[in-house]
Every structure is written in C-alpha cells, then in structure tokens.
Scaffold this motif. Structure first.
Motif, PDB file in Angstrom:
ATOM      1  N   VAL A  22     -54.795 -27.800 -53.320  1.00  9.96           N
ATOM      2  CA  VAL A  22     -55.506 -28.857 -52.603  1.00  9.96           C
ATOM      3  C   VAL A  22     -56.566 -29.482 -53.512  1.00  9.96           C
ATOM      4  CG1 VAL A  22     -57.088 -29.308 -50.689  1.00  9.96           C
ATOM      5  CG2 VAL A  22     -55.075 -27.917 -50.321  1.00  9.96           C
ATOM      6  N   ASP A  24     -56.448 -29.673 -56.751  1.00  9.35           N
ATOM      7  CA  ASP A  24     -55.759 -30.499 -57.741  1.00  9.35           C
ATOM      8  C   ASP A  24     -55.253 -31.804 -57.128  1.00  9.35           C
ATOM      9  OD1 ASP A  24     -56.288 -28.545 -59.568  1.00  9.35           O
ATOM     10  OD2 ASP A  24     -54.271 -27.688 -59.563  1.00  9.35           O
ATOM     11  N   MET A  25     -54.792 -31.715 -55.879  1.00 10.28           N
ATOM     12  CA  MET A  25     -54.342 -32.927 -55.182  1.00 10.28           C
ATOM     13  C   MET A  25     -55.479 -33.940 -55.113  1.00 10.28           C
ATOM     14  SD  MET A  25     -53.544 -33.210 -51.120  1.00 10.28           S
ATOM     15  CE  MET A  25     -55.299 -33.025 -50.797  1.00 10.28           C
ATOM     16  N   ASP A  28     -56.410 -35.248 -58.665  1.00  5.20           N
ATOM     17  CA  ASP A  28     -55.469 -36.241 -59.195  1.00  5.20           C
ATOM     18  C   ASP A  28     -55.685 -37.595 -58.535  1.00  5.20           C
ATOM     19  OD1 ASP A  28     -54.427 -34.288 -60.786  1.00  5.20           O
ATOM     20  OD2 ASP A  28     -52.620 -33.960 -59.587  1.00  5.20           O
ATOM     21  N   TRP A  29     -55.924 -37.561 -57.226  1.00  9.19           N
ATOM     22  CA  TRP A  29     -56.128 -38.832 -56.520  1.00  9.19           C
ATOM     23  C   TRP A  29     -57.409 -39.512 -57.000  1.00  9.19           C
ATOM     24  CZ3 TRP A  29     -59.928 -40.417 -52.874  1.00  9.19           C
ATOM     25  CH2 TRP A  29     -59.694 -41.691 -52.344  1.00  9.19           C
ATOM     26  N   ALA A  32     -56.859 -40.990 -60.388  1.00  9.70           N
ATOM     27  CA  ALA A  32     -55.956 -42.154 -60.419  1.00  9.70           C
ATOM     28  C   ALA A  32     -56.509 -43.352 -59.659  1.00  9.70           C
ATOM     29  CB  ALA A  32     -54.588 -41.755 -59.839  1.00  9.70           C
ATOM     30  N   GLU A  33     -57.198 -43.123 -58.562  1.00 12.26           N
ATOM     31  CA  GLU A  33     -57.561 -44.235 -57.682  1.00 12.26           C
ATOM     32  C   GLU A  33     -59.060 -44.530 -57.628  1.00 12.26           C
ATOM     33  OE1 GLU A  33     -55.190 -46.006 -56.482  1.00 12.26           O
ATOM     34  OE2 GLU A  33     -53.570 -44.603 -57.010  1.00 12.26           O
ATOM     35  N   MET A  58     -53.362 -37.873 -47.372  1.00 11.65           N
ATOM     36  CA  MET A  58     -53.504 -36.564 -48.035  1.00 11.65           C
ATOM     37  C   MET A  58     -53.804 -35.458 -47.031  1.00 11.65           C
ATOM     38  SD  MET A  58     -55.416 -37.115 -51.683  1.00 11.65           S
ATOM     39  CE  MET A  58     -56.730 -38.173 -51.141  1.00 11.65           C
TER      40      MET A  58
ATOM     41  N   ARG B 186     -47.599 -37.802 -54.080  1.00  9.64           N
ATOM     42  CA  ARG B 186     -48.528 -36.667 -54.175  1.00  9.64           C
ATOM     43  C   ARG B 186     -48.311 -35.756 -52.974  1.00  9.64           C
ATOM     44  NH1 ARG B 186     -51.954 -41.097 -55.351  1.00  9.64           N
ATOM     45  NH2 ARG B 186     -52.643 -41.089 -57.516  1.00  9.64           N
ATOM     46  N   PRO B 187     -48.655 -34.492 -53.134  1.00  8.11           N
ATOM     47  CA  PRO B 187     -48.571 -33.615 -51.962  1.00  8.11           C
ATOM     48  C   PRO B 187     -49.687 -33.966 -50.987  1.00  8.11           C
ATOM     49  CG  PRO B 187     -49.624 -32.468 -53.768  1.00  8.11           C
ATOM     50  CD  PRO B 187     -49.212 -33.812 -54.304  1.00  8.11           C
ATOM     51  N   ASN B 188     -49.589 -33.480 -49.782  1.00  9.85           N
ATOM     52  CA  ASN B 188     -50.722 -33.593 -48.872  1.00  9.85           C
ATOM     53  C   ASN B 188     -51.056 -32.195 -48.341  1.00  9.85           C
ATOM     54  OD1 ASN B 188     -48.975 -33.048 -46.736  1.00  9.85           O
ATOM     55  ND2 ASN B 188     -48.657 -35.215 -46.298  1.00  9.85           N
ATOM     56  N   VAL B 189     -52.135 -32.138 -47.599  1.00  8.59           N
ATOM     57  CA  VAL B 189     -52.627 -30.831 -47.156  1.00  8.59           C
ATOM     58  C   VAL B 189     -51.594 -30.115 -46.294  1.00  8.59           C
ATOM     59  CG1 VAL B 189     -54.380 -29.692 -45.746  1.00  8.59           C
ATOM     60  CG2 VAL B 189     -55.043 -31.493 -47.341  1.00  8.59           C
ATOM     61  N   ARG B 190     -50.921 -30.856 -45.441  1.00 10.03           N
ATOM     62  CA  ARG B 190     -49.928 -30.223 -44.572  1.00 10.03           C
ATOM     63  C   ARG B 190     -48.772 -29.653 -45.400  1.00 10.03           C
ATOM     64  NH1 ARG B 190     -52.328 -33.908 -41.447  1.00 10.03           N
ATOM     65  NH2 ARG B 190     -51.367 -35.681 -42.478  1.00 10.03           N
ATOM     66  N   ILE B 192     -48.979 -28.634 -48.458  1.00  8.06           N
ATOM     67  CA  ILE B 192     -49.486 -27.456 -49.170  1.00  8.06           C
ATOM     68  C   ILE B 192     -49.542 -26.248 -48.242  1.00  8.06           C
ATOM     69  CG2 ILE B 192     -51.550 -26.516 -50.297  1.00  8.06           C
ATOM     70  CD1 ILE B 192     -51.953 -29.413 -51.438  1.00  8.06           C
TER      71      ILE B 192
END
Lengths: 390, 249
Positions: A22, A24-25, A28-29, A32-33, A58, B186-190, B192
């Motif tokens: 989470v 890293d998610m 990364d966002w 990038a944004e 997300m 991209r992945p999301n929390v759900r 993951i």
C-alpha cells in the motif's frame, strides 16, 4: 534513481507485505501524478479534481475503516499512505485525512446503519467529498464554547452559525457539523444542497494552496431529523475524529520532512563551492545528520503509535506528543533544508518553501502545537492549564 | 473458459545500483526488486484480456521466496492463480533449464494464451518466450507493441522492418511484449487486501543439467571522466574533438 524514502532503522522489516504494497502504491502515484504537477496546482490555488478520483480509485479514503466499501486495513498502512501523500504535499494528505478521519470516521463509528449505507460507499470511492465543521471564527482551541446551534423544530433540525478553516468545504457533498442542541454538542450531517447552507472558499492563503479551505455558513439551515449522528454526544465526538486525523498528520509530517531532506541531500552533493560539494563541509553534514536523526525518531514514533492504535491501546496524550513532535521537526527540517539550498531554496524548482509554508498550517490545525503541549502538561502535572479563570 | 498464463520475472529495480563482489552480482546489496518491466506489459494485456473475456489468469514466476512479491503484486491487480517454481538446490539456471521449469508448469495449466515480456530487464536474453513455445509445440509472436483483446479473435501488432504487421493467432500460443505507451494500471487497497489472502503454490520441476556456467560477472567499464571547456576560444577545439575523436559530427 527511484525514490526510496528514508529508512535508517530498517522500519521496512517491521512492516507487513500488505503495508509495504500500500505504501508503494501511494508512493508510485505521488511520484507520477503529484510531484510533477503540485507546483502548478499551488500556483493556481486548486486541488486537482483528478486527484480526488485517483484517491478514490486507489481505495485510500477511509481505508482503515471496516465495511461499507472501506478496506479495513491497518492504521499503520493508513499512516504510511499519509506519509507518501504528504511527501507530495500537505494538501493532498489533508484531503485524504479529512475525508477518512474527519468525515467518514464519525459516520462509521457514530452514525446509524442507514447513514453508513447511504454515505460511506460513495465517500470511500471519492464520488462524494466530505468535510468536518468544528472550528468557528471565535472558537478554535476551545471548541466547547462553540456558538453554532441546532434547534429541534419537529420534523427537522435548524442550524445557525458559522464554521471556519474547513478543508474541502467548498467542494464537499457532505459536511459533518458539530453544533449544540439544547446545550449539548452533537454531530449533524449536512448535505451541500440543504437550504440555508453555503460554503464560500477562503482565499489569499500562502499555505496549503493546493487544498480547498472554506467557511461553512448556516442560516436557518434545515436538515431532516435522521441526519443527526445518534451514537455520540459532547466533545468526545469531534475529539475522537481529531485523534485519528492527528495520527495521520504525525506520519504525513515525516513524509514532508523526507521530501525536504531528500532535496537537501541531493542539492548538497551537487552544489560546488570552494571547489567541493557543499555536502563535504562539516556544517552541512551536521544539518543533514540532524535531519536524518529527527526523521528516524519521527518514523519510530509514528510506527509505534500506529501499532498501538491497531492494538487499541493508544492514548490521546501519545497522539498529541507524536503530532506535535513530528510537525515541529518537519518544519525545522524544511527551514534547515532551505538554508542548505541557499537562495535556490526559495524557488519552486525545489519543494522546500512549499512544504515549509504548508507545515506552518499543519503545526496549527488539528490542535495547535501549544495546545498539544498543554495536553502533555496536564498529563504530567494533573493540572489543566488552558481553561483557568483569569 | 479462456485460460491465460503470464510469466513474470523478478529483477533488480532498473535504477538499483548493482555491485559485483568476488566475481558475482551481490544480490544482497540490491534494495529493491521489481517485476521486470516488459513482463508488466504482458500482465496488463492479460488483465485486459480477462476483463473482456472472463478468462482466468495464472501468474508464474521462477525464483526464490523473495519472488513471491511479483505474484502478490499480480494478485493485487486481479490475478487469481499464483505459482512459483523453485528448488533450493537451484542456483544459476541456464536458458534451457528456465524453459524446462516453466514449460513443466505450463503443461499443467493448459493455458490458451501465454504472455510474457520480450526479455527480462536483468539478463536481456529474450530466450524464455520462444524457448517455452518450442518446448510446448506452440507458435510464438515476439515483441508485440499493440493489441486488441476485446473481441472473440484477439489481434496483436508488432513492428517489422517494413512497418507494422497485425496478426490474428489461434491459441494456444506464446506472445511476448515490448514496452508501449499503454499506461499500466496500479493496484488499489482492495486488491492488496485480496492479495493478502491469495495462496502461492510453490512447485519444483525436473530441469536437467546446466549447459552454461557463469564464470564471472564484471561491472561495466568506468566511463572516462568528462572534460570541461570554458570560454568561446575553446569552440574550435571542441568542434575538432567532436569531429575527430568522438566522431559525432
């Protein structure tokens, strides 16, 4: 080089796979944004709507809550997301904090089943934006004296009063408003189109420019009876929301500090004076070492607090200490980073001044630095100093 | 039901600093491991194909336990079946052994569509896709740069020396992908949270003996130090060096 963050004490090894994923998610966002676009957003004084959509997609909005479209992740995971969002900008973290901790959380914990089903899924997805109305023009640190009031008029409650410094107010679909009903503080859900409700944006800010800050005005604002939060009375309601938001801040401040540290380190290694990178000079190394020291302490504090929250054992005083300490150190690191950057530090080519200006707000909102000190002072001495008669 | 297999390799982050110690890449010094970027495009196509057809996807990686991360990352994007091929006795496998290991698993999966990157970002051999296809008796299309997997007959486009060619293959087939402008999801929390519960099947395979032995890894030669010229008077010298030494003008 991919941004890796500061991890001097190998905090990585103390995180679960999901927490790292989470983090890293979000990282990364942000990379990038947010990072490429934040300066323009600040110049324009806007919170880009696509960021609302992305945060919803997300799934980070209300991610530590259970059910109703929320993921039920750990508070450590939520904290790590706050850290990454605020590395981008305090305004982005503020959006997520207000939505999750201040607007969704009270509905989740104090709302009726119908309220939860109506609001939470749409707020988790980002379709609906929430805000939180507690502070008033004349009542900031002592919300207990608020003058906004609700009157029972049969089928409706009628609200009158004004709230100030409300993040997301103007763009909010749903406002959690704290007002006195028969002298008791209660929470009310006000929707944007309710009659007598308006939310003009406050302008002229030098801080949190990529965040919407508003007044909430209630002039005989009529809302249905089923919009009261049924399961909480008194300051416990807003304070429990603020505890969660303060927790997010203590992680977020670490992110802002890391951004300033990273920029200062890169700058010090590349800036040549007297034939050497300024990173070679002892005074600069001293500053960088201080930054690393404080960031590491702040991370450990945040992680420890998060684990306590997940275990259900944290105390309000521990939250106060972490919020106060981490924002304080982040602000000092921003100032120190500006110093290392020399004149370049004032340019928006670097994130320094933006973080510094943002952190001045963060130091004050969600309980000022001094109020948190007084909370600790009360804890130490048993004497409450901020309500005495003079 | 359409079945898809996607081959994912874990590689050092493409910006990671690689150090060589005693003639070997020091893997313990690599702080970040990621899914090989070309494989990420293969995964993206697989997920698009799944969304259009309701296919099931099996992600397969070959590597030690740390490689579980690429499978968990894939699970967070919606991949249901996760398989890691490994044996603790394995060290440096040659291309034949890698293909043998993956083919053994793929025979069990019986996938209609086998997707992978055109090459890995660390070894850059480009042998896995074609080698697996050969072993499985399938055709192979390499370096695909565009695709349409929304209809009953998926089509794939690749660059050729004379332009592009669009191909409509009949499964089962192996397809390898290059980088494109496509934005990777991209992945999301759900996702993951779902990945947290996903089970990784760890299997071994008979891979035979290696034909290729790594003698030594050597770091790339250091670039010579740059030269600095100052002032307009140095222009003729710079131009001369660019023409006669660097041979770029």
């Amino acid at each position: 080089m991919t941004y890796e963050g500061v991890d001097f004490y190998d905090i990585e090894s103390e995180l679960t796979d999901e927490e790292k994923m989470v983090r890293d998610m979000a990282r990364d966002w942000v990379e990038a944004e947010v990072v490429p676009n934040i300066e323009q957003a600040c110049r324009d004084g806007v919170f880009p709507d696509e960021w609302r959509v992305a945060l919803g997609e997300m799934g980070v909005l209300g991610m530590a809550l259970d059910g109703y479209g929320c993921a039920g992740m750990s508070y450590v995971a939520y904290g790590l997301v706050c850290q990454e969002l605020e590395r981008g900008d305090s305004g982005v973290r503020s959006f997520a904090s207000v939505q999750g901790s201040l607007a969704m959380y009270p509905i989740h914990d104090f709302g009726s089943e119908e309220q939860k089903q109506k609001y939470l899924p749409k707020m988790a997805s980002g379709e609906w934006v929430g805000c939180f109305g507690l502070t008033e023009p004349d009542y900031g640190s002592n919300p207990g004296d608020m003058i906004t009031k609700a009157v029972d008029e049969g089928d409706d409650y009628v609200l009158n009063g004004a709230k100030m410094w409300i993040t997301n107010g103007t763009i909010a679909d749903v406002a959690i408003v704290w007002a006195k009903l028969d002298g008791v503080i209660r929470g009310f859900i006000v929707e944007k189109d309710d009659p007598g409700f308006s939310a003009p944006e406050m302008t002229g800010k030098h801080s949190l420019r990529a965040s919407v800050t508003s007044e909430l005005v209630f002039q005989d604002c009529k809302i249905p009876k089923d919009r009261i939060l049924p399961h909480v009375e008194g300051l416990k309601g807003p304070f429990s929301c603020l505890n969660n938001a303060r927790y997010g801040i203590c992680w977020g401040a670490v992110g802002a500090a890391q951004s300033c540290f990273h920029s200062a380190k890169e700058y010090a290694l590349s800036r040549i004076q007297f034939g050497n990178p300024i990173a070679a000079f002892q005074l600069v190394q001293n500053k960088l070492a201080w930054m690393l020291r404080e960031i590491t302490k702040g991370q450990l504090l945040a992680l420890s607090l998060g684990r306590k929250k997940d275990a259900g054992t944290w105390t309000p005083e521990q939250i106060s200490l972490a919020k106060m300490n981490n924002v304080d150190m982040a602000l000092e690191i921003a100032r120190m980073a500006r110093d290392i950057h020399g004149a370049n530090g004032i340019l928006d080519e670097y994130p320094i001044m933006r973080h510094m200006a943002n952190l001045e707000s963060v130091k004050t909102y969600e309980g000022t630095h001094d109020i948190h000190n007084l909370i600790l002072g009360r804890h130490i001495t048993g004497i409450q100093s901020f309500t005495r008669e003079l | 039901m359409v079945t898809i297999a996607v081959l994912l390799k874990q590689v050092p982050d493409t910006t990671a600093r690689i150090t060589v110690s005693d003639g070997r890449v020091d893997e313990t010094a690599i702080s970040t491991w990621v899914t090989s970027p070309y494989d990420e495009y293969a995964l993206e196509v697989a997920i698009q194909h799944k969304e259009a057809s309701g296919a099931s996807i099996t992600a397969i990686t070959l590597g030690p336990p740390r490689a579980d991360k690429v499978l968990k990352d894939a699970a967070a994007l919606g991949v249901e079946n996760l398989v890691r091929v490994w044996d603790d006795a394995w060290e440096s496998l040659d291309s034949n052994q890698v293909q043998a290991a993956l083919s053994t698993i793929l025979e069990g999966v019986e996938a209609d569509w086998i997707y992978c990157g055109k090459q890995s970002a660390d070894r850059n051999q480009g042998s896995t896709g074609p080698g697996v296809a050969e072993r499985l008796g399938m055709a192979c299309i390499v370096e695909i740069s565009d695709w349409d997997v929304t209809g009953a007959q998926p089509s794939f486009t690749r660059a050729t020396s004379s332009g592009n060619e669009r191909l409509a293959p009949t499964p089962p087939i192996v397809l390898t992908f290059t980088k494109t402008e496509t934005e990777l999801r991209r992945p999301n929390v759900r996702g993951i949270m779902a990945a947290k519960k996903a089970n990784i099947e760890v299997v071994s395979a008979d891979i035979g003996d290696a034909q290729v032995q790594v003698v030594a890894h050597n770091p790339p030669a250091q670039k010579p130090e740059g030269r600095k010229f100052e002032g307009a008077e140095s222009v003729p010298e710079v131009v001369g060096l660019l023409r006669d030494e660097a041979k770029v003008i």
